[in-house]
Design a protein around this motif. Structure first.
Motif, PDB file in Angstrom:
ATOM      1  N   GLU A  96       0.858  -1.187   0.000  1.00  0.00           N
ATOM      2  CA  GLU A  96       0.000   0.000   0.000  1.00  0.00           C
ATOM      3  C   GLU A  96       0.888   1.229   0.000  1.00  0.00           C
ATOM      4  O   GLU A  96       1.803   1.343   0.806  1.00  0.00           O
ATOM      5  CB  GLU A  96      -0.883  -0.048   1.259  1.00  0.00           C
ATOM      6  CG  GLU A  96      -1.582   1.227   1.638  1.00  0.00           C
ATOM      7  CD  GLU A  96      -2.547   1.701   0.559  1.00  0.00           C
ATOM      8  OE1 GLU A  96      -2.187   2.633  -0.191  1.00  0.00           O
ATOM      9  OE2 GLU A  96      -3.647   1.112   0.456  1.00  0.00           O
ATOM     10  N   ASP A  97       0.642   2.118  -0.972  1.00  0.00           N
ATOM     11  CA  ASP A  97       1.529   3.281  -1.095  1.00  0.00           C
ATOM     12  C   ASP A  97       1.082   4.505  -0.303  1.00  0.00           C
ATOM     13  O   ASP A  97       1.807   5.484  -0.234  1.00  0.00           O
ATOM     14  CB  ASP A  97       1.720   3.652  -2.568  1.00  0.00           C
ATOM     15  CG  ASP A  97       0.408   3.976  -3.247  1.00  0.00           C
ATOM     16  OD1 ASP A  97      -0.610   3.334  -2.907  1.00  0.00           O
ATOM     17  OD2 ASP A  97       0.392   4.859  -4.105  1.00  0.00           O
ATOM     18  N   GLU A  98      -0.134   4.441   0.275  1.00  0.00           N
ATOM     19  CA  GLU A  98      -0.524   5.578   1.126  1.00  0.00           C
ATOM     20  C   GLU A  98       0.026   5.306   2.507  1.00  0.00           C
ATOM     21  O   GLU A  98      -0.520   4.532   3.277  1.00  0.00           O
ATOM     22  CB  GLU A  98      -2.048   5.717   1.181  1.00  0.00           C
ATOM     23  CG  GLU A  98      -2.647   6.257  -0.094  1.00  0.00           C
ATOM     24  CD  GLU A  98      -4.147   6.006  -0.145  1.00  0.00           C
ATOM     25  OE1 GLU A  98      -4.852   6.499   0.754  1.00  0.00           O
ATOM     26  OE2 GLU A  98      -4.587   5.286  -1.054  1.00  0.00           O
ATOM     27  N   ASP A 103      -3.153  -3.286  -2.294  1.00  0.00           N
ATOM     28  CA  ASP A 103      -3.812  -2.152  -2.926  1.00  0.00           C
ATOM     29  C   ASP A 103      -3.755  -2.353  -4.438  1.00  0.00           C
ATOM     30  O   ASP A 103      -2.943  -3.132  -4.934  1.00  0.00           O
ATOM     31  CB  ASP A 103      -3.069  -0.866  -2.518  1.00  0.00           C
ATOM     32  CG  ASP A 103      -3.814   0.388  -2.948  1.00  0.00           C
ATOM     33  OD1 ASP A 103      -5.049   0.321  -3.113  1.00  0.00           O
ATOM     34  OD2 ASP A 103      -3.150   1.431  -3.115  1.00  0.00           O
ATOM     35  N   MET A 124      -3.915   0.460  -7.011  1.00  0.00           N
ATOM     36  CA  MET A 124      -3.099   1.486  -7.638  1.00  0.00           C
ATOM     37  C   MET A 124      -1.799   1.632  -6.864  1.00  0.00           C
ATOM     38  O   MET A 124      -1.799   2.096  -5.737  1.00  0.00           O
ATOM     39  CB  MET A 124      -3.836   2.838  -7.640  1.00  0.00           C
ATOM     40  CG  MET A 124      -5.161   2.805  -8.383  1.00  0.00           C
ATOM     41  SD  MET A 124      -4.947   2.549 -10.164  1.00  0.00           S
ATOM     42  CE  MET A 124      -4.343   4.169 -10.607  1.00  0.00           C
TER      43      MET A 124
HETATM   44 CA    CA Z   1      -2.665   3.308  -3.939  1.00  0.00          CA
END
Ligand code: CA
Length: 232
Positions: free
Chosen positions: A8-10, A52, A54
């Motif tokens: 997850e990039d957030e 995730d 995206m």
């Molecule tokens: Ca994302």
């Protein structure tokens, strides 16, 4: 302690999930891009991957597709809440569950527990695979082999060698290739190891090991497995 990998990039969101999962007693790894996530999944073999869609560098769908070819690690995909398309795509790619963002922590943790419980109860394993050739039969999941109805006693390497040969029926396999497939690339031995094991294998599977019908020697190259129509 089960390990959960969050891809997850957030960052803040991932940290919140981490905090809550750790409070429940899970070990948590975070990857904030797809490529790192895939690497971690392969290396750490977590009990669950929360994925995730995206993501920088490699998206969640691709990761899911790649991982499904390699392992049965449960995957929970994070989708946009009402995005039916994402959900269906994820499930078709072999994700075990999905949860729409935004979601409540309570719901998330309940899903995590459910997936882990399920995968514990029925240890996920490769599907039972039975390979048959001529009078031989092998079951790769229980690692048992038979000639007609009598079970063969095959040490690990002989079993792996036979499996590799049967899977590649009719194809000439070089000694080097067999060495790599069965013994691995870091094995220090040489190709004579293959010859010795082939000889042992022939003694067990061939009616007349001096005139082999299953494992044919291809001079100067290696071996080819053939399934004879009928054993005399
Ligand atoms: Ca994302």
């Amino acid at each position: 302690m089960p390990t959960i990998l969050l891809i997850e990039d957030e960052r803040t969101f991932a940290e919140t999930l981490r905090y809550n999962l750790e409070r429940e007693g899970y070990a948590v790894l975070i990857a904030d891009d797809g490529v790192v996530g895939l690497e971690l999944a392969r290396r750490e073999q977590p009990n669950l991957i929360v994925l995730d869609i995206m993501l920088p560098r490699l998206d969640g769908f691709s990761i899911c597709r790649i991982l499904r070819q390699e392992s049965d690690i449960p995957i929970m995909m994070l989708t946009a809440r009402y995005d039916e398309v994402d959900r269906i795509a994820g499930l078709e790619l072999g994700a075990d569950d999905y949860i729409g963002k935004p979601f409540s922590l309570g719901e998330f943790l309940a899903r995590v527990r459910a997936i882990l419980r399920r995968s514990e109860r029925q240890p996920r394993q490769v599907d039972r695979e039975v390979l048959a050739a001529g009078a031989l039969k092998i079951d790769t999941s229980s690692r048992r082999a038979w000639r007609e109805s009598s079970e063969l006693t095959l040490p690990q390497k002989e079993f792996d060698l036979l499996t590799c040969l049967i899977r590649n029926q009719g194809i000439v396999l070089s000694r080097d290739l067999l060495l790599e497939r069965v013994w691995g690339t870091d094995f220090a031995g040489d190709s004579r190891t293959v010859d010795v094991h082939i000889r042992w294998l022939r003694e067990k599977i061939e009616l007349d090991p001096a005139r082999p019908r299953y494992i044919q020697t291809v001079r100067g190259v290696g071996y080819r497995f053939e399934a004879p129509e009928e054993q005399p």
